[in-house]
Design a protein around this motif. Structure first.
Motif, PDB file in Angstrom:
ATOM      1  N   GLU A  34     -57.695 124.086  10.641  1.00  0.00           N
ATOM      2  CA  GLU A  34     -56.516 124.294   9.803  1.00  0.00           C
ATOM      3  C   GLU A  34     -56.493 123.222   8.709  1.00  0.00           C
ATOM      4  O   GLU A  34     -56.260 122.050   8.985  1.00  0.00           O
ATOM      5  N   PHE A  35     -56.792 123.601   7.478  1.00  0.00           N
ATOM      6  CA  PHE A  35     -56.673 122.675   6.345  1.00  0.00           C
ATOM      7  C   PHE A  35     -55.197 122.617   5.981  1.00  0.00           C
ATOM      8  O   PHE A  35     -54.587 123.632   5.613  1.00  0.00           O
ATOM      9  N   ALA A  36     -54.602 121.419   6.094  1.00  0.00           N
ATOM     10  CA  ALA A  36     -53.157 121.313   5.938  1.00  0.00           C
ATOM     11  C   ALA A  36     -52.760 120.014   5.255  1.00  0.00           C
ATOM     12  O   ALA A  36     -53.453 118.997   5.349  1.00  0.00           O
ATOM     13  N   ASP A  37     -51.626 120.079   4.578  1.00  0.00           N
ATOM     14  CA  ASP A  37     -50.990 118.909   3.974  1.00  0.00           C
ATOM     15  C   ASP A  37     -49.739 118.605   4.802  1.00  0.00           C
ATOM     16  O   ASP A  37     -48.895 119.482   5.002  1.00  0.00           O
TER      17      ASP A  37
ATOM     18  N   CYS B 247     -47.277 124.426   5.944  1.00  0.00           N
ATOM     19  CA  CYS B 247     -48.163 123.884   6.977  1.00  0.00           C
ATOM     20  C   CYS B 247     -47.357 123.518   8.221  1.00  0.00           C
ATOM     21  O   CYS B 247     -47.784 123.772   9.357  1.00  0.00           O
TER      22      CYS B 247
ATOM     23  N   GLY C  38     -63.040 120.729   2.252  1.00  0.00           N
ATOM     24  CA  GLY C  38     -62.121 121.738   1.768  1.00  0.00           C
ATOM     25  C   GLY C  38     -62.484 122.241   0.384  1.00  0.00           C
ATOM     26  O   GLY C  38     -62.423 123.447   0.107  1.00  0.00           O
TER      27      GLY C  38
ATOM     28  N   VAL D  53     -60.881 125.724  -0.619  1.00  0.00           N
ATOM     29  CA  VAL D  53     -59.482 125.705  -0.197  1.00  0.00           C
ATOM     30  C   VAL D  53     -58.643 125.434  -1.436  1.00  0.00           C
ATOM     31  O   VAL D  53     -58.796 124.406  -2.085  1.00  0.00           O
TER      32      VAL D  53
ATOM     33  N   THR E 298     -52.555 125.394   0.991  1.00  0.00           N
ATOM     34  CA  THR E 298     -52.414 125.064   2.412  1.00  0.00           C
ATOM     35  C   THR E 298     -51.229 125.833   2.994  1.00  0.00           C
ATOM     36  O   THR E 298     -50.259 126.101   2.294  1.00  0.00           O
ATOM     37  N   PRO E 299     -51.326 126.228   4.281  1.00  0.00           N
ATOM     38  CA  PRO E 299     -52.503 126.038   5.123  1.00  0.00           C
ATOM     39  C   PRO E 299     -53.581 127.091   4.857  1.00  0.00           C
ATOM     40  O   PRO E 299     -53.278 128.217   4.480  1.00  0.00           O
ATOM     41  N   THR E 300     -54.822 126.685   5.050  1.00  0.00           N
ATOM     42  CA  THR E 300     -55.962 127.593   5.030  1.00  0.00           C
ATOM     43  C   THR E 300     -56.653 127.475   6.375  1.00  0.00           C
ATOM     44  O   THR E 300     -56.838 126.374   6.881  1.00  0.00           O
TER      45      THR E 300
END
Length: 219
Positions: A62-65, A71, A178, A183, A186-188
């Motif tokens: 999970e690519f997240a900020d 996210c 990412g 990417v 987010t999320p991706t």
């Protein structure tokens, strides 16, 4: 046989020997899968990345900020649904990918340091809560100490790890990863290293994961 021909023989033999070694080396190299099984269902795109799949288990990245409300919502609502459905057949890992401008990287560094110390999952939960529910965006040393203790880590050792620069390098590696897999929000979610989901609706995520596991069962 003339003299010129006899001089060529060693060169030809060396070249032939090198070719045999090269063919042998290539044939012994493990094949890297870059495509998803054709029987997958759901909405996804196959990336030109190596697969990290282990039969019977799906790795969800999970690519997240940490400052992204979407996210937070995905991690708080969707991830529990997915984990309840599949249990230990799904391994969830967050990769910090800052997209919200004007925020310090402290939260991302803290998460990476907690991962190093075996408490990444706990720190992820605490950071999302602190930022989105408690409304604390500046994680100074006093706040950090409280959060570090909450997840059960030693603040002195934790801060020493932060100062080493290793967490910051891990964040940068995640950012480069990412960018490589494009990417742009987010999320991706990426499954098994090369299956990028076009929709992170829990139903679509479950559909793709289920079809991966079903494909494993048929092999």
């Amino acid at each position: 046989m003339n003299v010129r021909s006899s001089r060529r023989l060693p060169t030809l033999r060396v070249a032939a020997g090198l070719m045999v070694l090269l063919v042998g080396a290539l044939s012994s190299m493990p094949a890297v899968a870059a495509t998803a099984p054709p029987q997958l269902q759901g909405k996804y795109t196959v990336l030109s990345e190596p697969s990290t799949h282990t039969p019977g288990k799906v790795k969800l990245i999970e690519f997240a900020d940490f400052y992204c409300p979407h996210c937070h919502k995905f991690d708080e609502q969707a991830i529990p649904i997915i984990e309840k459905e599949f249990g230990d057949r799904v391994e969830v890992t967050l990769v910090g990918f800052p997209v919200i401008p004007g925020k310090l990287p402290t939260a991302f560094d803290m998460y990476e340091q907690a991962k190093i110390m075996g408490k990444g999952r706990e720190m992820k939960r605490v950071l999302f809560r602190t930022i989105h529910k408690d409304g604390l965006h500046i994680l100074d040393k006093v706040i950090r100490e409280s959060l570090i203790k909450e997840v059960g880590l030693d603040p002195v050792a934790f801060e020493a790890g932060m100062a080493s620069g290793k967490p910051a390098r891990a964040v940068e590696d995640g950012r480069k990863w990412g960018l490589r897999v494009k990417v742009d929000h987010t999320p991706t979610v990426i499954l098994d290293g090369n299956i990028k989901l076009e929709s992170i609706d829990p139903d679509n995520v479950k559909t793709v994961i289920r079809s991966i596991l079903e494909a494993d069962a048929k092999r």
